[in-house]
Write an enzyme that holds these catalytic residues in place. Structure first.
Site, PDB file in Angstrom:
ATOM      1  N   ALA A 132       0.885  -0.980   0.085  1.00 50.11           N
ATOM      2  CA  ALA A 132      -0.014  -0.167   0.007  1.00 50.11           C
ATOM      3  C   ALA A 132       1.274   1.081   0.332  1.00 50.11           C
ATOM      4  O   ALA A 132       2.297   1.655   0.781  1.00 50.11           O
ATOM      5  CB  ALA A 132      -0.905  -0.039   1.084  1.00 50.11           C
TER       6      ALA A 132
ATOM      7  N   ARG B 151       8.227  -1.515   2.458  1.00 48.50           N
ATOM      8  CA  ARG B 151       9.412  -2.831   2.037  1.00 48.50           C
ATOM      9  C   ARG B 151      10.855  -2.333   1.025  1.00 48.50           C
ATOM     10  O   ARG B 151      10.925  -1.649   0.987  1.00 48.50           O
ATOM     11  CB  ARG B 151       8.419  -3.197   0.922  1.00 48.50           C
TER      12      ARG B 151
ATOM     13  N   LEU C 236       2.750  -1.345   4.488  1.00 49.99           N
ATOM     14  CA  LEU C 236       2.736   0.163   2.981  1.00 49.99           C
ATOM     15  C   LEU C 236       4.200  -1.223   2.217  1.00 49.99           C
ATOM     16  O   LEU C 236       5.188  -1.101   2.632  1.00 49.99           O
ATOM     17  CB  LEU C 236       3.436   1.394   4.215  1.00 49.99           C
ATOM     18  N   CYS C 237       4.073   0.089   1.525  1.00 56.19           N
ATOM     19  CA  CYS C 237       5.134  -0.295  -0.008  1.00 56.19           C
ATOM     20  C   CYS C 237       6.109   0.161   0.327  1.00 56.19           C
ATOM     21  O   CYS C 237       7.460   0.147   0.202  1.00 56.19           O
ATOM     22  CB  CYS C 237       4.480   0.001  -1.357  1.00 56.19           C
ATOM     23  N   PHE C 238       6.658   1.222   0.894  1.00 55.55           N
ATOM     24  CA  PHE C 238       7.405   1.816   1.168  1.00 55.55           C
ATOM     25  C   PHE C 238       8.294   2.214   3.098  1.00 55.55           C
ATOM     26  O   PHE C 238       9.883   1.820   3.087  1.00 55.55           O
ATOM     27  CB  PHE C 238       7.255   4.015   1.408  1.00 55.55           C
TER      28      PHE C 238
END
Length: 245
Positions: free
Chosen positions: A76, A141, A137-139
């Site tokens: 996300a 990862r 959350l993508c950020f």
């Protein structure tokens, strides 16, 4: 090669995603690449295609934000204090066949741009693998092609392939969002204020050199706009799509 450039504008999340899909469809027919920069008219959480909608409630800071589901995968993203780009290119372009080729071109060009603006950023390289489930959350990862500053991710991209074309879109965190306070942006990490327009202008020059392309300012065609309206209504603005998983 000439590339249509659609310059920075702010839109609702469902429209941003619908336009990206419309461009993916039209690029296969026109064989003309399109680079688009955009922002978000309200803080919006975008779920990766495979994420569960219920998981959005695991991130309370964004619980009152608008929510859309992307057509691309990944974690996300809280779209707020950022510049977003999308690049649609026909698969006839040999650079579109390499999984990470376009990632490298865009991200390395961004790193050079930031250096020219007084900010040191690097490619992540081989990240440490998370034990257990990936963060929501993508950020939070990491992938080998992400752009990082002092260990924090400030740019990530994803791809989606369609009939005869590839869509790559990504986000550059300019500053920390109140809806995702755990994610610092470039301004927070480098103590350098960079506006979205300034970043776009500087990045365009680096991209022109890296891709050997000339950018020509344009806009959506009538057919693309009509298609985007339909796609938004039937997909990205529909609860059946957003909450499908």
């Amino acid at each position: 090669m000439a590339v249509r450039l659609i310059e920075n504008a702010s839109h609702r999340g469902s429209w941003n995603m619908a336009v990206d899909d419309s461009l993916l469809e039209s690029t296969a027919d026109s064989l003309t690449p399109t680079l688009r920069f955009y922002e978000w008219s309200a803080p919006t959480l975008s779920l990766g295609y495979f994420q569960k909608y219920a998981d959005r409630w695991s991130h309370p800071e964004s619980s009152d934000a608008a929510c859309v589901r992307r057509g691309s995968g990944g974690g996300a993203i809280m779209h707020d204090q950022e510049l977003t780009y999308s690049y649609c290119v026909p698969t006839a372009d040999p650079r579109s066949t390499a999984v990470t080729g376009l990632f490298d071109l865009f991200h390395q060009a961004l790193i050079r741009t930031l250096k020219n603006l007084g900010v040191t950023a690097t490619i992540c390289g081989n990240p440490h693998k998370n034990d257990g489930d990936a963060p929501f959350l993508c950020f939070e990862r990491r992938s080998s092609v992400d752009v990082i500053i002092d260990g924090y991710k400030v740019c990530g991209s994803a791809q989606r392939r369609g009939r005869g074309a590839v869509l790559q879109h990504g986000s550059i965190l300019l500053a920390r969002s109140q809806k995702a306070p755990q994610l610092p942006g470039i301004t927070d990490l480098a103590s350098t204020q960079i506006s979205s327009n300034a970043l776009q202008k500087a990045w365009l020059q680096e991209l022109s050199d890296a891709l050997s392309l000339n950018f020509k300012v344009g806009q959506l065609t009538e057919a693309e706009s009509t298609s985007a309206v339909k796609i938004e209504r039937e997909r990205f603005a529909a609860a059946e799509w957003t909450e499908k998983k």
